[in-house]
Design an enzyme around this catalytic site. Structure first.
Site, PDB file in Angstrom:
ATOM      1  N   LYS A 330       1.809  14.507  12.776  1.00  0.00           N
ATOM      2  CA  LYS A 330       3.101  14.619  11.943  1.00  0.00           C
ATOM      3  C   LYS A 330       3.366  13.593  11.390  1.00  0.00           C
ATOM      4  CE  LYS A 330       5.188  19.774  12.978  1.00  0.00           C
ATOM      5  NZ  LYS A 330       6.264  19.190  13.593  1.00  0.00           N
ATOM      6  N   HIS A 379      -1.636  23.411  20.179  1.00  0.00           N
ATOM      7  CA  HIS A 379      -0.477  23.574  20.396  1.00  0.00           C
ATOM      8  C   HIS A 379      -0.429  24.836  18.826  1.00  0.00           C
ATOM      9  CE1 HIS A 379      -0.224  20.944  16.866  1.00  0.00           C
ATOM     10  NE2 HIS A 379       1.050  20.964  17.017  1.00  0.00           N
TER      11      HIS A 379
END
Length: 471
Positions: A330, A379
């Site tokens: 991110k 994930h």
């Protein structure tokens, strides 16, 4: 013009890996956050180390400069949301452009007039420009202070000396006292900070315009931004074609690791690796005001779920690290997307989804974390095959990845987000129950419920992990 290669560190797995190799691989994540081409931190560290050698620093001083330059951007994620908000745009693009600004005040004014709010309504842009022109000093001072303070703090968490921390804190100070946030001048600026800034400028302008541009920029800033003696030292180094050939080499990472003083090389054991994962978890979470503590909590929940499922302690230890680093990708997503209060556009969704690929790539470069790279990057995969980035299904998703998915979803639901308030634990579990068998593994979900029943039920899931106990 030089084109930055995609770095491949080729670190072999083993019980121990050198600190420089591990942090060299993690520096790729810092490059993403700053909007820099892959390998910026590696190249800047190589330049800085060559400068430090040329001025005769001893091994201990070389060691400190080496890590100060390599990790100069440790605090860069903390100001990403602020940059995106104040300059009304993509923080990574803005930061990239900012490093190319000339040294004079009118250059900063030109940056504001041409880069702020380029993709928004004219009224919003004009308001932002007005605020920036009227309060530029205070705004930039706050942005730089947050970056430098956080970077120094994380350096200490990574077990580095006060000299490394101070050098990182002084990265944006200028020789003539015109820098931020302290406004100190001359030799009051730590030598590591002076070297780091010069090395940063050289690499940024070298990548943008070649060696001629890099040399010209150092000459232009000598005596104002840059220590003139250091600038002269660099110009002597720059006279050699060997210097530039080495900087352009695809083997620059390996060449850099070889420059670390051999007598001070540190081998990383499990305890140190835990500290590194925790430190970079903080770098990740600083990217957004909404994710404070997220990485640590996901690591905590994943470990607790793993214990409930009777995983061995060594497996749980690696699982916790992977969980703490699951969102490292991110750092390569603009805060304009991460902080958006409404639905994402199709382009924004594609950009957001890239973070899982970034995570896998970054961790795969680290030998001691290589086996957890795909686990951490999976994930957002789903049992029904409708997840991303690879569209894995129940036959392909590992047990550890399923655990991280459950921990991540639970913490995301029970924490505030730009588009909604945190859900109570019972409501979050109800939402998750609707995804069992499609996105969420039934056994992992059951294990989470057992964990909550043992100690977390009825407590706010957004509390500090340190305040939570399973006993």
């Amino acid at each position: 013009m030089y084109k930055s290669p995609q770095l491949d560190f080729n670190i072999e797995a083993g019980e121990k890996t050198s600190l420089s190799e591990i942090l060299g691989a993690f520096s790729y994540a810092l490059d993403l956050t700053e909007g820099q081409p892959a390998g910026h931190s590696i190249r800047a560290c190589w330049i800085g180390t060559k400068l430090a050698q040329a001025i005769g620093l001893n091994d201990a001083e070389l060691h400190d400069v080496y890590y100060a330059v390599l990790l100069k951007d440790l605090g860069c994620s903390v100001n990403a949301a602020r940059v995106s908000q104040m300059f009304v745009g993509n923080d990574r693009q803005l930061k990239h452009a900012f490093k190319l600004i000339g040294p004079d005040p009118e250059h900063f004014r030109e940056f504001i007039m041409t880069k702020v709010g380029v993709d928004v309504d004219t009224g919003v842009r004009d308001a932002a420009v007005t605020i920036l022109l009227a309060n530029a000093g205070a705004i930039m001072g706050g942005i730089m202070d947050a970056r430098c303070t956080r970077g120094a703090a994380i350096a200490r968490q990574l077990r580095f000396s006060d000299d490394v921390a101070q050098a990182i804190a002084h990265l944006d100070e200028h020789w003539d006292g015109s820098g931020l946030p302290l406004g100190i001048a001359g030799e009051a600026i730590h030598i590591g900070g002076r070297i780091a800034q010069l090395a940063q400028i050289v690499d940024v302008f070298f990548i943008a315009g070649g060696r001629t541009a890099a040399i010209a920029e150092v000459m232009r800033r000598s005596g104002s931004w840059l220590d003139p003696k250091l600038a002269d030292t660099f110009l002597r180094l720059a006279n050699s074609s060997v210097f530039w050939t080495a900087l352009e080499s695809d083997n620059i990472a390996q060449d850099l690791f070889a420059l670390e003083p051999a007598t001070l090389r540190v081998e990383v054991d499990d305890d140190y690796l835990d500290d590194i994962a925790a430190a970079f978890g903080q770098v990740i979470d600083a990217k957004s005001p909404y994710t404070s503590g997220h990485s640590e909590r996901v690591g905590f929940y994943a470990d607790a779920i793993g214990e409930q499922l009777e995983l061995d302690a060594p497996i749980r230890r690696r699982l916790r690290r992977a969980a703490m680093l699951h969102d490292v990708g991110k750092l390569g997503v603009s805060s304009a997307i991460l902080e958006k209060p409404g639905p994402l556009s199709s382009d924004e969704r594609r950009e957001m989804r890239k973070h899982a690929e970034h995570t896998t790539h970054i961790l795969s470069q680290i030998g001691v974390m290589h086996d957890m790279a795909l686990i951490a990057g999976s994930h957002h995969e789903r049992l029904d095959g409708k997840g991303y980035p690879l569209g894995l299904d129940a036959l392909s998703i590992s047990r550890e990845a399923r655990i991280i998915t459950v921990a991540d979803i639970f913490d995301a639901l029970t924490a505030d987000r730009p588009y909604r308030a945190a859900l109570p634990v019972d409501q979050a579990l109800h939402v998750m129950a609707g995804e069992v068998g499609s996105a969420i593994d039934p056994l992992c979900f059951y294990a989470l419920q057992m964990v909550l029943d043992k100690g977390l039920a009825g407590k706010s899931a957004t509390r500090s992990v340190a305040a939570l106990s399973l006993n």
